[in-house]
Motif scaffolding. Structure first.
Motif, mmCIF file in Angstrom:
data_model
loop_
_atom_site.group_PDB
_atom_site.id
_atom_site.type_symbol
_atom_site.label_atom_id
_atom_site.label_comp_id
_atom_site.label_asym_id
_atom_site.label_seq_id
_atom_site.Cartn_x
_atom_site.Cartn_y
_atom_site.Cartn_z
ATOM 1 N N HIS A 296 0.835 -1.204 0.000
ATOM 2 C CA HIS A 296 0.000 0.000 0.000
ATOM 3 C C HIS A 296 0.868 1.251 0.000
ATOM 4 O O HIS A 296 1.944 1.261 0.590
ATOM 5 N N ASP A 297 0.413 2.317 -0.646
ATOM 6 C CA ASP A 297 1.188 3.562 -0.710
ATOM 7 C C ASP A 297 1.135 4.362 0.591
ATOM 8 O O ASP A 297 1.971 5.221 0.816
ATOM 9 N N CYS A 298 0.140 4.091 1.422
ATOM 10 C CA CYS A 298 -0.028 4.820 2.686
ATOM 11 C C CYS A 298 -0.013 3.843 3.854
ATOM 12 O O CYS A 298 -0.410 2.688 3.719
ATOM 13 N N GLN B 116 7.880 -8.607 4.942
ATOM 14 C CA GLN B 116 7.220 -7.976 3.800
ATOM 15 C C GLN B 116 5.983 -8.784 3.398
ATOM 16 O O GLN B 116 4.913 -8.224 3.174
ATOM 17 N N ALA B 117 6.118 -10.107 3.316
ATOM 18 C CA ALA B 117 4.977 -10.957 2.961
ATOM 19 C C ALA B 117 3.866 -10.826 3.997
ATOM 20 O O ALA B 117 2.679 -10.722 3.640
ATOM 21 N N ASP B 118 4.233 -10.815 5.275
ATOM 22 C CA ASP B 118 3.234 -10.665 6.346
ATOM 23 C C ASP B 118 2.531 -9.313 6.247
ATOM 24 O O ASP B 118 1.315 -9.220 6.426
ATOM 25 N N ALA B 119 3.293 -8.254 5.965
ATOM 26 C CA ALA B 119 2.708 -6.910 5.855
ATOM 27 C C ALA B 119 1.736 -6.840 4.686
ATOM 28 O O ALA B 119 0.657 -6.246 4.796
ATOM 29 N N ILE B 120 2.092 -7.450 3.565
ATOM 30 C CA ILE B 120 1.197 -7.464 2.398
ATOM 31 C C ILE B 120 -0.095 -8.199 2.743
ATOM 32 O O ILE B 120 -1.193 -7.718 2.450
ATOM 33 N N GLU B 121 0.015 -9.347 3.383
ATOM 34 C CA GLU B 121 -1.188 -10.111 3.761
ATOM 35 C C GLU B 121 -2.055 -9.340 4.744
ATOM 36 O O GLU B 121 -3.283 -9.345 4.640
ATOM 37 N N ARG B 122 -1.430 -8.655 5.702
ATOM 38 C CA ARG B 122 -2.189 -7.837 6.662
ATOM 39 C C ARG B 122 -2.940 -6.721 5.946
ATOM 40 O O ARG B 122 -4.103 -6.450 6.234
ATOM 41 N N GLU B 123 -2.259 -6.063 5.003
ATOM 42 C CA GLU B 123 -2.907 -4.974 4.269
ATOM 43 C C GLU B 123 -4.062 -5.489 3.423
ATOM 44 O O GLU B 123 -5.115 -4.851 3.350
ATOM 45 N N ILE B 124 -3.884 -6.636 2.799
ATOM 46 C CA ILE B 124 -4.968 -7.203 1.997
ATOM 47 C C ILE B 124 -6.162 -7.535 2.888
ATOM 48 O O ILE B 124 -7.307 -7.247 2.532
ATOM 49 N N ALA B 125 -5.917 -8.122 4.040
ATOM 50 C CA ALA B 125 -7.008 -8.432 4.966
ATOM 51 C C ALA B 125 -7.703 -7.159 5.438
ATOM 52 O O ALA B 125 -8.938 -7.105 5.540
ATOM 53 N N LEU C 69 -9.945 -6.389 -7.577
ATOM 54 C CA LEU C 69 -9.016 -6.545 -8.696
ATOM 55 C C LEU C 69 -7.888 -5.522 -8.622
ATOM 56 O O LEU C 69 -6.735 -5.837 -8.939
ATOM 57 N N SER C 70 -8.195 -4.319 -8.189
ATOM 58 C CA SER C 70 -7.179 -3.290 -8.025
ATOM 59 C C SER C 70 -6.160 -3.705 -6.961
ATOM 60 O O SER C 70 -4.949 -3.553 -7.148
ATOM 61 N N VAL C 71 -6.636 -4.251 -5.853
ATOM 62 C CA VAL C 71 -5.739 -4.719 -4.793
ATOM 63 C C VAL C 71 -4.840 -5.830 -5.323
ATOM 64 O O VAL C 71 -3.626 -5.829 -5.088
ATOM 65 N N LEU C 72 -5.414 -6.793 -6.057
ATOM 66 C CA LEU C 72 -4.604 -7.869 -6.634
ATOM 67 C C LEU C 72 -3.551 -7.307 -7.590
ATOM 68 O O LEU C 72 -2.405 -7.745 -7.592
ATOM 69 N N SER C 73 -3.943 -6.335 -8.390
ATOM 70 C CA SER C 73 -3.027 -5.720 -9.338
ATOM 71 C C SER C 73 -1.855 -5.054 -8.614
ATOM 72 O O SER C 73 -0.692 -5.250 -8.976
ATOM 73 N N HIS C 74 -2.154 -4.281 -7.580
ATOM 74 C CA HIS C 74 -1.097 -3.597 -6.823
ATOM 75 C C HIS C 74 -0.205 -4.600 -6.090
ATOM 76 O O HIS C 74 1.006 -4.402 -5.995
ATOM 77 N N ARG C 75 -0.804 -5.678 -5.584
ATOM 78 C CA ARG C 75 -0.007 -6.714 -4.920
ATOM 79 C C ARG C 75 0.913 -7.393 -5.926
ATOM 80 O O ARG C 75 2.088 -7.612 -5.650
ATOM 81 N N ASN C 76 0.383 -7.718 -7.109
ATOM 82 C CA ASN C 76 1.222 -8.327 -8.142
ATOM 83 C C ASN C 76 2.408 -7.426 -8.475
ATOM 84 O O ASN C 76 3.537 -7.899 -8.603
ATOM 85 N N ALA C 77 2.148 -6.133 -8.638
ATOM 86 C CA ALA C 77 3.226 -5.191 -8.948
ATOM 87 C C ALA C 77 4.257 -5.173 -7.824
ATOM 88 O O ALA C 77 5.468 -5.189 -8.085
ATOM 89 N N ALA C 78 3.797 -5.149 -6.581
ATOM 90 C CA ALA C 78 4.712 -5.111 -5.431
ATOM 91 C C ALA C 78 5.557 -6.378 -5.346
ATOM 92 O O ALA C 78 6.675 -6.343 -4.848
ATOM 93 N N GLU C 79 5.023 -7.488 -5.864
ATOM 94 C CA GLU C 79 5.746 -8.758 -5.809
ATOM 95 C C GLU C 79 6.487 -9.066 -7.111
ATOM 96 O O GLU C 79 6.976 -10.170 -7.310
ATOM 97 N N GLY C 80 6.558 -8.080 -8.028
ATOM 98 C CA GLY C 80 7.332 -8.237 -9.244
ATOM 99 C C GLY C 80 6.627 -8.995 -10.366
ATOM 100 O O GLY C 80 7.267 -9.395 -11.333
ATOM 101 N N ARG C 81 5.319 -9.195 -10.249
ATOM 102 C CA ARG C 81 4.553 -9.866 -11.309
ATOM 103 C C ARG C 81 3.832 -8.828 -12.151
ATOM 104 O O ARG C 81 3.736 -7.664 -11.783
#
Length: 183
Positions: free
Chosen positions: A42-44, A79-88, A110-122
């Protein structure tokens, strides 16, 4: 606040706290010496950090994440834990705020998935076949028919394309993000 830095605890104890409106603050996680926080996609920041005892924290640019991970293997897991927390967190806010708008709920998801993919290099434009319709419908608290109608509407608007057999292409991320209700 915008996530401009990654923080490393040099000494002391830092507590990550969520302070929801109209509720008591909730402790998320404690960080001790050498732990890194301020991570996620997340940006914020959605959580606050509070020093529990006298503490020293160093600030690192976000670009330092690979360096920090190289010197401390636990950083990748953090980092993985933080991403999962933000998604939840986004999911809970999303479901509450879009109860009567399934199109907005799906677009935000879909926007959240897109941003997560970008953050994970996909590729941020591709949602792969690991997302089964039943799972997505349950996650978004809607039935399959409602999910199907929302997908068709986003496709009709030129925002997504369904790619056989089980993938989805986000054709217009900017327009998709305009639908979102996520924080």
């Amino acid at each position: 606040d915008l996530k401009e830095f990654i923080y490393r605890v040099e000494s002391g104890l830092i507590c990550l706290v969520w302070d929801p409106p109209n509720a008591l603050p909730e402790k998320i996680e404690d960080f001790t010496a050498n732990a890194v926080f301020g991570l996620g996609y997340h940006d914020c920041h959605i959580y606050s950090a509070v020093a529990v005892v006298d503490s020293t924290v160093s600030c690192w640019p976000k670009s330092a994440l690979p360096f920090l991970a190289e010197h401390s293997p636990s950083v990748n897991q953090s980092q993985a834990d933080a991403i999962e927390r933000e998604i939840a967190h986004v999911r809970s806010v999303l479901v509450a705020s879009t109860a009567n708008d399934p199109l907005c709920r799906l677009a935000t998801f879909l926007s959240v998935l897109s941003h997560r993919n970008a953050a994970e290099g996909r590729d941020p434009r591709i949602v792969d076949d690991s997302m089964q319709c039943r799972v997505v419908a349950d996650y978004l608290k809607m039935d399959i028919e409602t999910l199907s109608n929302a997908l068709i509407e986003l496709e009709h608007r030129g925002i997504i394309s369904l790619l056989p057999p089980h993938r989805l292409l986000i054709r217009d991320l900017e327009r998709l993000d305009r639908f979102t209700a996520a924080p």
